[in-house]
Design a protein around this motif. Structure first.
Motif, PDB file in Angstrom:
ATOM      1  N   SER A  78       0.829  -1.205   0.000  1.00  0.00           N
ATOM      2  CA  SER A  78       0.000   0.000   0.000  1.00  0.00           C
ATOM      3  C   SER A  78       0.867   1.260   0.000  1.00  0.00           C
ATOM      4  O   SER A  78       1.645   1.499   0.928  1.00  0.00           O
ATOM      5  N   VAL A  79       0.712   2.081  -1.025  1.00  0.00           N
ATOM      6  CA  VAL A  79       1.478   3.329  -1.127  1.00  0.00           C
ATOM      7  C   VAL A  79       1.146   4.257   0.038  1.00  0.00           C
ATOM      8  O   VAL A  79       2.031   4.916   0.602  1.00  0.00           O
ATOM      9  N   ALA A  80      -0.123   4.307   0.422  1.00  0.00           N
ATOM     10  CA  ALA A  80      -0.551   5.192   1.516  1.00  0.00           C
ATOM     11  C   ALA A  80       0.114   4.798   2.834  1.00  0.00           C
ATOM     12  O   ALA A  80       0.568   5.662   3.604  1.00  0.00           O
ATOM     13  N   ILE A  81       0.198   3.490   3.097  1.00  0.00           N
ATOM     14  CA  ILE A  81       0.832   3.015   4.333  1.00  0.00           C
ATOM     15  C   ILE A  81       2.329   3.309   4.312  1.00  0.00           C
ATOM     16  O   ILE A  81       2.898   3.795   5.299  1.00  0.00           O
ATOM     17  N   VAL A  82       2.977   3.049   3.194  1.00  0.00           N
ATOM     18  CA  VAL A  82       4.413   3.324   3.067  1.00  0.00           C
ATOM     19  C   VAL A  82       4.689   4.817   3.263  1.00  0.00           C
ATOM     20  O   VAL A  82       5.641   5.204   3.957  1.00  0.00           O
ATOM     21  N   LYS A  83       3.839   5.638   2.693  1.00  0.00           N
ATOM     22  CA  LYS A  83       4.005   7.094   2.823  1.00  0.00           C
ATOM     23  C   LYS A  83       3.911   7.520   4.279  1.00  0.00           C
ATOM     24  O   LYS A  83       4.732   8.316   4.768  1.00  0.00           O
TER      25      LYS A  83
END
Length: 387
Positions: free
Chosen positions: A61-66
């Motif tokens: 998940s890009v949102a979690i990594v961000k």
């Protein structure tokens, strides 16, 4: 703050197999914690939470990594967490490996974290050591100088990282290796308009390099020719005499009427400090005088409004127009200062700093008063029109 039981429960949510929505809520909560001093203090006592969060920088998940990277940026900005991140969580090898990936989406976040972690000399030594093992300073400079290396990231914060690294003699030795042509690659970024961060990082690097007085003659020679790159951002559109122009480096001669100076006062101050460092040696002073630096500084001083920057300029001018030190004291960096004199100089410097801050405060108050008066006058004129 969370109890041990609640912290354990939160930790259980920070796993790859946890449902994305639950993971997202957990990382979002920790992001909020990391934005406060109390939250950072709590996380410092829970390195297992930080390690679990760091592992999620590989989440799909890009949102979690961000969120995870934003937490790490906040934590790395807190110097009391540096040892936890570097020694316990061991973030450096992973971050440096990902930085090399020209397709990696979060390389800007990594650059910021590395810049934060390298501010203090103690942690900077660890960063430099791991950097040499995992990447190498040569590759870091190559990535920094190649603006198209990663089309998904700007990598501007590699500039401050280089500046921080050059507080170490080993890093300065590499940057100023006469056979590598490294410092020459950095010089064009002294007037890089797209980013004050990148520009300031490079100028900070040059300033640090100038603390090694043994390299001054080389830096000022045709092999590097650092002087025009330091002077041009400080030069303005003022018209100089033909004699003054002809004495300047070619790049400084007959500048156009729309020539603008460096807009950031901190960078202007760093440029002046770098020039002042170059005057610590006799060869440096001779070169700056021969290259006619004084007229540029004279016009700059007339233009400069920031009292701290103006004071730095005055120190440089005093050296340029002053007499040469007596024999045996030509290299100002090698002069031994008695302890009692050093204490008096520190006291004088502290007093000068206080006076400059008071002067700057009074200047701002006067500007605000003039602004209020002007607004009041405009308001009266509008009222007259309405009537």
């Amino acid at each position: 703050m969370l109890s041990d039981t609640e912290a354990t429960e939160l930790l259980s949510f920070l796993t790859p197999s946890t449902r994305p929505d639950v993971k997202g809520k957990a990382t979002e909560y920790i992001l909020g914690l990391s934005g406060t001093s109390d939250g950072c203090r709590f996380l410092r006592s829970k390195p297992n939470l930080i390690a679990a969060l760091f592992a999620l920088t590989s989440d799909p998940s890009v949102a979690i990594v961000k969120d995870c990277y934003h937490v790490l940026i906040n934590l790395s900005a807190d110097e009391t967490l540096h040892q936890v991140l570097v020694s316990e969580v061991k973030v450096l090898p992973v971050l440096l490996k990902k930085l090399q990936d020209p397709e990696y989406l979060f390389s800007d976040h990594i650059s910021t974290i590395l810049s934060n972690l390298s501010r203090l000399e103690k942690t900077c030594r660890v960063v430099f050591q791991v950097l040499q093992e995992e990447l190498g300073l040569a590759k870091l400079v190559e990535i920094f100088c190649n603006e198209s290396y990663n089309k998904k990231a700007k990598l501007h914060y590699l500039g401050p990282l280089l500046s921080n690294l050059t507080q170490l003699p080993q890093a300065r030795s590499y940057i100023m290796d006469h056979n590598r042509c490294v410092i020459q690659r950095l010089l064009p970024f002294t007037h890089y308009e797209a980013s004050v961060v990148r520009r300031g990082g490079v100028i900070g690097t040059l300033r640090n390099c100038c603390f090694d007085h043994a390299h001054h003659e080389w830096l000022l020679s045709d092999a590097v020719d650092v002087l025009p790159f330091l002077l041009l951002p400080l030069a303005g559109p003022e018209e100089l005499t033909e004699e003054e122009n002809n004495g300047l480096p070619v790049d400084l001669q007959y500048l156009p009427e729309d020539k603008k100076r460096e807009g950031d006062p901190d960078i202007r101050k760093m440029l002046l400090e770098t020039l002042l460092l170059l005057t610590a040696t006799k060869a440096g002073r001779q070169t700056l005088r021969q290259k006619n630096v004084y007229p540029i500084m004279r016009e700059f001083h007339r233009w400069e409004k920031d009292v701290h920057v103006a004071a730095a300029c005055e120190k440089l001018i005093q050296v340029l127009i002053g007499d040469e030190p007596e024999q045996g004291m030509e290299n100002l960096m090698e002069v031994e200062i008695p302890q009692d004199v050093e204490e008096k100089l520190k006291e004088a410097a502290a007093k000068e700093q206080e006076e400059l801050e008071n002067e700057e405060r009074m200047r701002r108050e006067e500007e605000e008063k003039q602004k209020r008066d002007a607004e009041a006058t405009d308001g009266e004129k509008e009222s007259e029109v309405v009537e």
